[in-house]
Design an enzyme around this catalytic site. Structure first.
Site: not given
Lengths: 313, 321
Positions: B9, B14, B248
């Site tokens: 996402d 990320d 992440d």
């Protein structure tokens, strides 16, 4: 020119009554059957998909048959309904060896593709658990604009047939049903409240047998077996023709009186899991979202079934 | 060389995680799939494409996936990552384009095509993986394992008192994945910052470490630190001291360089879907054997409880250099 034929996809788990629904929809001049999709319900996905193909082959129906979801979204798969529909899911008739092939597309993608490419709205007609429809709505929300209505067999504003609260198609995938109920498009519910009124007594079978064509033969073979199991399980002399009420409604809405109300599926994991809570008295201020079938013209229904069977003569 | 699918996402951390994975010579990324979560699906896809460009590697196909949870209303983390997920740095639109195929179909197709099982890394809500498993149960045997950033151990508040954001975004999807029987490695939220409380397990970056990354003077390092400014401010405000938590990227280190794991344990983990206070909690049972009620307890998850902070930061620095 006659009025525009209503485009529909039958999403089913045949099933004796599903088979009659397919029979009725395939040839009626008011309807244009785009395809048949299957989802695990009455029997395993392999068996019901074969059954759908068998019905299409014996009745010379030429539409794609697409295999769909093999299990519910969240719940563990329920036991199949072999005591009602037999080991094949469609016990009774003897079908010739199957030459029809299942369509390569997954049912979810077939529904999405049909909706996105259609220049007219499409009615979805689930007569089994609504896993395919829910998946399609979630995977491609743009199809909602193309869905004219979702006319389904399932639920009950009174009592269930699997638990005191829940009907089979709903409890088989309650979360999928909840997604459909809240999707924002018109939802029409043919619940047990009315489907239990259209009981296929031996006199009905005799009446349809007189038509003497391939559809009437299939009808009689199916219903003779169905009535045996219905008698054994529920003690009834005639099996309820649940699923065909959806097609009868699409052919002639005047046969079935509906009432628009707020309805939701209980997915809270309590005693009434899978119940369709229908706000008949308007107790809630919530937006009315479901047209719940309240009354059915039983004689008119059988006349419609007969008309559909005669279309195969 | 192991092959990976990365489901993301894509917001600020990320983006760094993608750069780390794409630049790692020991890792072949077959595809990136996007999912709603930190940001809406269109933004996640755009950010994933931008991250590939910033990684300066050969393009990897990006498939856009689910734009909402299975049942619950969608939430996001715009207050943590900025309205565009990347701290509103006015980045140009990426020139790379997403693939036409839906992520669910791409995941199923790729797994069926591959001869050997594939490793999957999940950096967001688990909706894509859950629904791919439901749509095509046969792909299960083609998944070697899933490394997922998400969940929390008991006592660490996340999005709710007990539920972490990625799981709470779609608890039903998480339940499908946790109950799937696929080998799972879970990196709980707190392990991505304070670890087990010991100094060597702190993975969050302090102001000095952030300055050192900026001093690398690469486009990647600038992109990484600029994009995480909103997250940096959020973490600093939350904890009362200047620090940047990168959940992440730590998951990438765990998946690609497991020698950086300081400690882990196995447990039976379920996702609560019922409780008024505990909806979305990863309920962890470290016991094995048979419970008093007769239930056989099978450990289904490897939980990472501490990561070597210096090792992680070296991995990060290497990727951004």
């Amino acid at each position: 020119m006659s009025e525009q034929r209503r485009r529909l996809i039958i999403d089913c788990d045949p099933g004796h009554d599903d088979a009659i629904a397919i029979m009725m929809a395939a040839r009626h001049p008011k309807l244009e059957l785009l395809g048949i999709t299957t989802a695990r319900g009455n029997q395993t996905i392999e068996k019901i998909t074969k059954n759908a193909l068998d019905v299409c082959q014996v009745l010379d129906i030429h539409v794609p048959v697409c295999m769909g979801m093999t299990r519910p979204l969240m719940a563990e798969p329920r036991l199949v309904e072999a005591r009602i529909h037999g080991e094949t899911g469609l016990d009774g008739p003897k079908f010739a060896p199957l030459t029809r092939k299942v369509d390569a597309r997954h049912a979810v993608d077939f529904i999405i593709e049909s909706c996105l490419t259609s220049d007219q709205p499409i009615t979805l007609c689930p007569t089994g658990p609504m896993t395919n429809i829910a998946m399609a709505i979630r995977k491609e929300p743009r199809i909602l604009d193309k869905i004219e209505a979702i006319v389904f067999m399932g639920g009950s504003y009174q009592h269930g047939n699997v638990t005191p609260a829940a009907e089979f198609n709903i409890i088989a995938d309650a979360e999928a049903a909840a997604i459909v109920f809240t999707c924002g498009r018109p939802v029409v519910m043919m619940g047990l409240d009315i489907t239990r009124q259209v009981l296929c007594y031996p006199s009905i079978i005799e009446r349809m047998a007189k038509i003497d064509n391939k559809a009437s033969h299939l009808f009689c073979d199916l219903m003779t077996f169905f009535n045996k199991t219905q008698k054994a399980v529920f003690g009834w002399d005639g099996g309820p023709l649940h699923d065909p009420t959806t097609i009868a409604y699409l052919i002639d809405p005047s046969l079935i009186t509906t009432k628009l109300m707020f309805a939701e599926v209980d997915i809270t994991h309590g005693q009434s899991y899978g119940r369709t809570n229908c706000d008949i008295f308007g107790l809630s201020d919530a937006q009315k979202n479901v047209h719940v079938a309240m009354k059915i013209d039983v004689e008119g229904f059988w006349n419609t079934v007969e008309t559909c069977i005669r279309l195969y003569s | 060389m192991p092959k990976y699918l990365i489901d993301t996402d894509t917001a600020s951390d990320d983006a760094i995680a993608l750069i780390m994975a794409l630049r790692d010579p020991s890792c072949e990324v077959l595809a990136i799939t996007t999912v709603f979560g930190n940001v809406d699906i269109e933004t996640a896809t755009k950010n994933a494409l931008l991250s590939i460009e910033m990684a300066e590697v050969l393009p990897v196909p990006v498939y856009q996936g689910m734009d909402r949870p299975i049942l619950r209303p969608r939430i996001d983390a715009l207050d943590i990552h900025g309205q565009d997920g990347l701290s509103q740095q006015n980045y140009p639109n990426p020139s790379l384009k997403k693939e036409a195929e839906h992520a669910l179909n791409a995941i199923i197709r790729i797994l069926r095509q591959e001869k050997e099982p594939i490793r999957i890394i999940c950096l967001g809500p688990l909706t894509n993986i859950a629904l791919a498993l439901r749509k095509a149960p046969d792909i299960q045997t083609k998944i070697q394992d899933i490394t997922l950033m998400g969940g929390a151990q008991l006592g660490y508040a996340g999005y709710t008192e007990v539920a972490e954001f990625n799981i709470f975004c779609d608890p039903e999807a998480a339940a499908i994945v946790f109950n799937s029987g696929i080998p799972l490695t879970m990196i709980p939220l707190e392990v991505c910052s304070i670890g087990n409380g010991k100094v060597e397990a702190i993975t969050s970056l302090n102001a000095k470490e952030i300055a050192a990354l900026r001093a690398l003077h690469t486009q990647r390092a600038q992109f990484a630190m600029n994009s995480t400014q909103t997250l940096y401010a959020f973490c600093s405000k939350l904890t009362g001291f200047k620090n940047l938590q990168l959940p992440d990227p730590t998951a990438i280190t765990v998946a690609l360089r497991p020698q950086g794991i300081l400690s882990s344990y196995t447990a039976y983990v379920q996702v609560d879907l019922v409780g008024p206070l505990t909806y979305g909690q990863t309920v962890i049972n470290v016991r094995g054997g048979t419970a008093l009620d007769g239930q056989v307890i099978r450990h289904n998850v490897k939980i990472i409880s501490a990561i070597d902070g210096a090792f992680f930061k070296a991995h990060l620095t290497e990727s951004l250099s």
